[in-house]
Design an enzyme around this catalytic site. Structure first.
Site, PDB file in Angstrom:
ATOM      1  N   ASP A 172      -7.450  15.823   6.582  1.00 49.33           N
ATOM      2  CA  ASP A 172      -7.320  15.225   7.196  1.00 49.33           C
ATOM      3  C   ASP A 172      -5.905  15.017   8.877  1.00 49.33           C
ATOM      4  O   ASP A 172      -6.599  15.707   9.894  1.00 49.33           O
ATOM      5  CB  ASP A 172      -6.491  13.792   6.479  1.00 49.33           C
ATOM      6  CG  ASP A 172      -6.365  12.555   7.494  1.00 49.33           C
ATOM      7  OD1 ASP A 172      -6.922  12.406   8.247  1.00 49.33           O
ATOM      8  OD2 ASP A 172      -5.599  11.443   6.425  1.00 49.33           O
TER       9      ASP A 172
ATOM     10  N   LYS B  19     -10.207   6.349  -3.509  1.00 47.81           N
ATOM     11  CA  LYS B  19      -9.352   7.451  -3.590  1.00 47.81           C
ATOM     12  C   LYS B  19      -7.663   6.955  -3.811  1.00 47.81           C
ATOM     13  O   LYS B  19      -7.917   5.652  -3.493  1.00 47.81           O
ATOM     14  CB  LYS B  19      -9.100   7.623  -1.721  1.00 47.81           C
ATOM     15  CG  LYS B  19      -7.771   8.261  -1.092  1.00 47.81           C
ATOM     16  CD  LYS B  19      -8.324   9.058   0.221  1.00 47.81           C
ATOM     17  CE  LYS B  19      -7.743   8.410   1.891  1.00 47.81           C
ATOM     18  NZ  LYS B  19      -7.964   9.106   2.308  1.00 47.81           N
TER      19      LYS B  19
ATOM     20  N   GLU C 295      -7.625  15.623  -0.484  1.00 49.72           N
ATOM     21  CA  GLU C 295      -7.578  15.402   1.067  1.00 49.72           C
ATOM     22  C   GLU C 295      -5.913  16.180   1.134  1.00 49.72           C
ATOM     23  O   GLU C 295      -5.223  15.530   0.553  1.00 49.72           O
ATOM     24  CB  GLU C 295      -7.482  14.180   1.000  1.00 49.72           C
ATOM     25  CG  GLU C 295      -7.401  13.754   2.845  1.00 49.72           C
ATOM     26  CD  GLU C 295      -7.843  11.597   2.966  1.00 49.72           C
ATOM     27  OE1 GLU C 295      -8.360  11.377   2.437  1.00 49.72           O
ATOM     28  OE2 GLU C 295      -7.278  11.455   4.243  1.00 49.72           O
TER      29      GLU C 295
ATOM     30  N   LYS D 110      -3.698   7.745  -3.622  1.00 46.37           N
ATOM     31  CA  LYS D 110      -2.321   8.153  -2.659  1.00 46.37           C
ATOM     32  C   LYS D 110      -1.691   8.622  -3.747  1.00 46.37           C
ATOM     33  O   LYS D 110      -1.012   7.883  -4.848  1.00 46.37           O
ATOM     34  CB  LYS D 110      -2.172   6.761  -2.168  1.00 46.37           C
ATOM     35  CG  LYS D 110      -3.414   6.663  -1.073  1.00 46.37           C
ATOM     36  CD  LYS D 110      -3.123   7.584   0.123  1.00 46.37           C
ATOM     37  CE  LYS D 110      -3.859   7.038   1.110  1.00 46.37           C
ATOM     38  NZ  LYS D 110      -3.469   8.130   1.699  1.00 46.37           N
TER      39      LYS D 110
ATOM     40  N   GLU E 193     -14.456   5.134   4.525  1.00 44.33           N
ATOM     41  CA  GLU E 193     -13.333   4.645   4.084  1.00 44.33           C
ATOM     42  C   GLU E 193     -13.619   3.517   5.095  1.00 44.33           C
ATOM     43  O   GLU E 193     -11.795   2.743   4.919  1.00 44.33           O
ATOM     44  CB  GLU E 193     -12.333   4.946   3.415  1.00 44.33           C
ATOM     45  CG  GLU E 193     -11.398   6.416   4.699  1.00 44.33           C
ATOM     46  CD  GLU E 193     -10.447   7.022   4.355  1.00 44.33           C
ATOM     47  OE1 GLU E 193      -9.721   7.416   3.627  1.00 44.33           O
ATOM     48  OE2 GLU E 193      -9.306   7.083   5.213  1.00 44.33           O
TER      49      GLU E 193
ATOM     50  N   LYS F  30     -11.556  10.531  11.954  1.00 46.28           N
ATOM     51  CA  LYS F  30     -10.976   9.352  12.266  1.00 46.28           C
ATOM     52  C   LYS F  30     -10.683   9.477  14.065  1.00 46.28           C
ATOM     53  O   LYS F  30     -10.172  10.279  14.367  1.00 46.28           O
ATOM     54  CB  LYS F  30      -9.357   9.445  11.991  1.00 46.28           C
ATOM     55  CG  LYS F  30      -9.542   8.934  10.371  1.00 46.28           C
ATOM     56  CD  LYS F  30      -8.048   9.581   9.878  1.00 46.28           C
ATOM     57  CE  LYS F  30      -7.824   9.446   8.462  1.00 46.28           C
ATOM     58  NZ  LYS F  30      -6.587   9.370   8.354  1.00 46.28           N
TER      59      LYS F  30
ATOM     60  N   ASP G  15      -5.279  11.874  -1.884  1.00 45.31           N
ATOM     61  CA  ASP G  15      -5.372  11.931  -1.102  1.00 45.31           C
ATOM     62  C   ASP G  15      -3.914  12.707  -0.928  1.00 45.31           C
ATOM     63  O   ASP G  15      -2.837  11.178  -1.665  1.00 45.31           O
ATOM     64  CB  ASP G  15      -5.076  10.655  -0.106  1.00 45.31           C
ATOM     65  CG  ASP G  15      -4.426  11.268   1.434  1.00 45.31           C
ATOM     66  OD1 ASP G  15      -4.027  12.459   1.841  1.00 45.31           O
ATOM     67  OD2 ASP G  15      -5.257  10.465   2.355  1.00 45.31           O
TER      68      ASP G  15
ATOM     69  N   HIS H 275       0.858  -0.984   0.375  1.00 42.42           N
ATOM     70  CA  HIS H 275      -0.342   0.330   0.377  1.00 42.42           C
ATOM     71  C   HIS H 275       1.279   0.748   0.260  1.00 42.42           C
ATOM     72  O   HIS H 275       1.478   1.550   0.881  1.00 42.42           O
ATOM     73  CB  HIS H 275      -0.582  -0.344   1.115  1.00 42.42           C
ATOM     74  CG  HIS H 275      -2.223   0.629   1.394  1.00 42.42           C
ATOM     75  ND1 HIS H 275      -3.472   0.411   0.643  1.00 42.42           N
ATOM     76  CD2 HIS H 275      -2.948   1.572   1.982  1.00 42.42           C
ATOM     77  CE1 HIS H 275      -3.592   1.592   0.231  1.00 42.42           C
ATOM     78  NE2 HIS H 275      -3.223   2.429   1.224  1.00 42.42           N
TER      79      HIS H 275
HETATM   80  C1  MUC Z   1      -4.826   8.717   5.006  1.00 37.71           C
HETATM   81  O1  MUC Z   1      -3.974   9.654   5.371  1.00 37.71           O
HETATM   82  O2  MUC Z   1      -6.206   8.350   5.166  1.00 37.71           O
HETATM   83  C2  MUC Z   1      -6.960   5.631   4.698  1.00 37.71           C
HETATM   84  C3  MUC Z   1      -6.917   5.325   3.909  1.00 37.71           C
HETATM   85  C4  MUC Z   1      -5.898   4.851   3.400  1.00 37.71           C
HETATM   86  O3  MUC Z   1      -5.415   4.285   2.495  1.00 37.71           O
HETATM   87  O4  MUC Z   1      -4.812   5.478   4.052  1.00 37.71           O
HETATM   88  C5  MUC Z   1      -5.634   5.540   5.262  1.00 37.71           C
HETATM   89  C6  MUC Z   1      -4.680   7.176   5.492  1.00 37.71           C
HETATM   90 MG    MG Z   2      -5.350  10.957   4.786  1.00 41.31          MG
END
Ligand code: MUC
Ligand code: MG
Length: 381
Positions: free
Chosen positions: A250, A167, A224, A169, A328, A274, A198, A22
């Site tokens: 976040d 989402k 994000e 990354k 999520e 969160k 994000d 990931h």
């Molecule tokens: C984050 O910063 O959002 C949430 C979903 C994901 O894939 O990583 C987290 C961290």
């Molecule tokens: Mg995040």
């Protein structure tokens, strides 16, 4: 009246591999190391709590080891013998015994709420204000780092009705390469599902101002944490600049005081909530209340918890009014194995709230033992 006095608090770190690497802006994870807390009350009730970090201490200051230390040496001793049902008083006591350490406090508070809810035979949402939602649209994160794999994953999850949005990354590559990566995925998705990016704080303000408009043009709706958590001025500027996209905070929004500052500065349109970073379920509600008062929407975020922390998060998210952008809580699906007998049900791209006592799931203690870091043997899956 049952005896809710706190008799014992135990914590342990699990190491559970992920189903695939990931990839985030700050590194690639191949396992999660959640801290699982158990609180035992004198009347016989027991509850489970969890705090997970991402990449050790990479996401913020806390790590599995620091959480374990705080629970064992500061929070646990401060709570021994106290009435386990007086949640606010217990939070105040934890604050006096230990500054910060919000993840550790969240895990302990979660276990207390679970224990008391189970003792009363109630779902936890009944102790959190009552539920407004039975289901929440469920997102998945595309973070393999490869366009073809991400697109295959997304189409497959949509075809199977498991997720409603995605989402992506970014932030690890050069910004122009990230933009190309997202645009390729957006094109291949052909508008089948909403997209979020994000950046996990990777860009400075100028980079974000230069590159985010192309992502909005490609169809990305939620942006994000594009800049460092302290860079509220850049969030403000981006919120004004990006007419077609919504800026979501976040890492910038942990405490109610940070939420207040972001709201006052009109620095974002959405808070990613969160439980861990806010310091528990009750404080998640405090941050959500500030969002509502400021006309800021909320999103049910994750720290990639197992089913324990994910179900606890679902219980508090289910109680929240105001505009929401779904959740999520897919952590359990990213892990090779779960720690509960049956995962939370999913249907039509949504997560269904588990409704039994406590957080509504049956924890499999054999699985906790199996992945417990103290069992020095490597975990074979
Ligand atoms: C984050 O910063 O959002 C949430 C979903 C994901 O894939 O990583 C987290 C961290
Ligand atoms: Mg995040």
């Amino acid at each position: 009246m049952p005896d809710y006095a706190i008799e014992r608090i135990e914590a342990r770190i699990l190491d559970i591999p992920t189903v695939r690497p990931h990839k985030l802006s700050f590194g690639t994870i191949q396992r999660q190391s959640p801290v699982i807390v158990q609180v035992f009350l004198r009347g016989g009730a027991m509850g489970f709590g969890e705090a997970a970090t991402i990449g050790g201490a990479s996401w913020n200051e806390e790590s599995p080891e620091s959480i374990l230390h705080a629970v064992d040496h500061c929070l646990g001793p401060a709570l021994m013998g106290q009435d386990g049902a007086r949640f606010e008083a217990l939070l105040a006591r934890m604050d006096r015994a230990c500054r910060g350490n919000l993840f550790a406090k969240a895990a302990v508070e979660m276990a207390l709420i679970d224990a008391v809810a189970r003792a009363r035979g109630l779902p936890a949402w009944q102790l959190l204000g009552g539920k407004l939602h039975d289901r929440l649209p469920l997102g998945w994160t595309l973070a393999s780092g490869h366009v073809e794999q991400d697109v295959r994953e997304a189409h497959d999850l949509l075809d199977r009705g498991l997720h409603a949005f995605f989402k992506i990354k970014i932030g690890a590559r050069a910004p122009a390469d990230d933009v190309a990566h997202v645009c390729e995925i957006a094109r291949a998705m052909q508008g089948r599902a909403p997209l979020t990016v994000d950046v996990n704080q990777a860009w400075d303000g100028a980079t974000a101002r230069q590159h985010l408009p192309a992502l909005v043009d490609a169809g990305v709706r939620l942006i994000e944490q594009p800049v460092a958590r302290w860079n509220v001025a850049a969030l403000q500027q981006l919120s004004m600049q990006l007419a077609g996209g919504l800026v979501m905070a976040d890492e910038s929004v942990c405490t109610p005081f940070e939420a207040m500052a972001l709201a006052a500065g009109r620095a974002c349109s959405v808070f990613s909530l969160k439980v861990a970073k806010h310091g528990g379920l009750l404080r998640t509600r405090e941050v959500a209340a500030i969002a509502r008062a400021a006309d800021i929407g909320w999103y049910g975020g994750t720290m990639l918890e197992t089913s324990i922390g994910s179900a606890a998060s679902a219980h508090v998210f289910a109680t929240l009014p105001g505009a929401n952008h779904g959740c999520e809580l897919f952590g359990p699906q990213l892990l090779v194995e779960d720690v509960v007998a049956h995962p939370m049900p999913r249907e039509g791209g949504a997560l269904l709230l588990p409704d039994g006592p406590g957080f509504g799931l049956e924890v499999d203690v054999r699985q906790l033992d199996r992945f417990d870091r103290r069992r020095a043997r490597p975990v074979l899956v």
